[in-house]
Scaffold this motif. Structure first.
Motif, short mmCIF file in Angstrom:
data_model
loop_
_atom_site.label_atom_id
_atom_site.label_comp_id
_atom_site.label_asym_id
_atom_site.label_seq_id
_atom_site.Cartn_x
_atom_site.Cartn_y
_atom_site.Cartn_z
N HIS A 127 17.56 9.87 44.40
CA HIS A 127 18.45 8.73 44.66
C HIS A 127 17.82 7.40 44.26
CE1 HIS A 127 21.11 11.40 46.86
NE2 HIS A 127 20.05 11.88 47.46
N ARG A 131 23.33 1.24 46.30
CA ARG A 131 24.01 1.30 47.60
C ARG A 131 25.31 0.50 47.56
NH1 ARG A 131 19.01 2.36 48.74
NH2 ARG A 131 18.53 3.86 50.36
N ASN A 186 29.30 -3.53 52.07
CA ASN A 186 30.29 -3.36 53.14
C ASN A 186 31.71 -3.46 52.59
OD1 ASN A 186 28.85 -2.75 55.40
ND2 ASN A 186 28.70 -4.85 56.13
N ARG A 245 19.57 15.21 54.78
CA ARG A 245 18.30 14.58 54.39
C ARG A 245 17.48 15.44 53.44
NH1 ARG A 245 16.03 14.40 60.47
NH2 ARG A 245 16.24 16.61 60.89
N ASP A 256 31.12 -1.34 57.79
CA ASP A 256 30.19 -0.58 58.64
C ASP A 256 30.85 0.02 59.88
OD1 ASP A 256 27.92 -0.72 57.13
OD2 ASP A 256 27.02 -2.39 58.25
N SER A 280 28.12 2.99 59.06
CA SER A 280 26.74 2.50 59.16
C SER A 280 25.74 3.62 59.43
CB SER A 280 26.64 1.44 60.26
OG SER A 280 27.00 1.98 61.51
N GLN A 281 26.22 4.80 59.84
CA GLN A 281 25.36 5.95 60.10
C GLN A 281 25.14 6.80 58.85
OE1 GLN A 281 27.89 7.07 63.62
NE2 GLN A 281 25.88 7.60 64.45
N ASP A 297 24.49 6.60 54.47
CA ASP A 297 24.03 5.75 53.39
C ASP A 297 24.87 6.06 52.16
OD1 ASP A 297 22.53 3.97 51.96
OD2 ASP A 297 20.75 5.24 51.84
N MET A 352 26.20 5.52 48.40
CA MET A 352 25.66 5.00 47.14
C MET A 352 26.43 5.56 45.96
SD MET A 352 21.96 6.94 47.29
CE MET A 352 21.53 6.16 48.83
N ALA A 398 27.27 10.15 49.88
CA ALA A 398 26.63 9.63 51.09
C ALA A 398 25.50 10.56 51.52
CB ALA A 398 27.64 9.50 52.21
N THR A 451 23.22 11.53 55.07
CA THR A 451 23.02 11.38 56.51
C THR A 451 21.61 11.87 56.84
OG1 THR A 451 23.76 12.01 58.72
CG2 THR A 451 24.06 13.65 56.98
N GLN A 452 21.03 11.28 57.85
CA GLN A 452 19.73 11.73 58.32
C GLN A 452 19.88 12.79 59.41
OE1 GLN A 452 16.75 10.96 56.87
NE2 GLN A 452 18.15 10.06 55.39
#
Length: 98
Positions: A3, A8, A11, A27, A43, A67-68, A70, A72, A81, A83-84
């Protein structure tokens, strides 16, 4: 997926016409789902998608705030997107009901 060169989203770009259908990666770059729809913009938007199951059977609809995730755009202009959260953590979220 690397990435490093992905851009990114701002908003202002977190809106339905850009992110609905976007692939969501975990992740470890495993494909988890894709954005079904969103409620709102920016967000604070709720991003709704399915987790678990196979071919839509046994899946669970959940929502995260934009907002949770990412969001791009890759070199080809495709939005995705990251997510973690793990798939198991996502499955533990409350079911989203529209």
């Amino acid at each position: 997926m690397d990435h490093t060169n992905h851009v990114r989203l701002t908003n202002a770009e977190l809106r339905a016409d850009l992110i609905e259908g976007a692939t969501i990666y975990g992740r470890d770059d495993e494909e988890i789902s894709s954005v079904d729809h969103i409620h709102g913009t920016g967000d604070d938007a709720q991003v709704v998608f399915d987790v678990g199951g196979f071919l839509g059977i046994g899946s669970k609809r959940v929502a995260l705030y934009a907002s949770q995730l990412d969001f791009m755009r890759d070199e080809d202009g495709n939005v995705h997107a990251i997510t973690q959260m793990t798939t198991d953590q996502l499955k533990d979220l409350p079911e989203h009901i529209d």
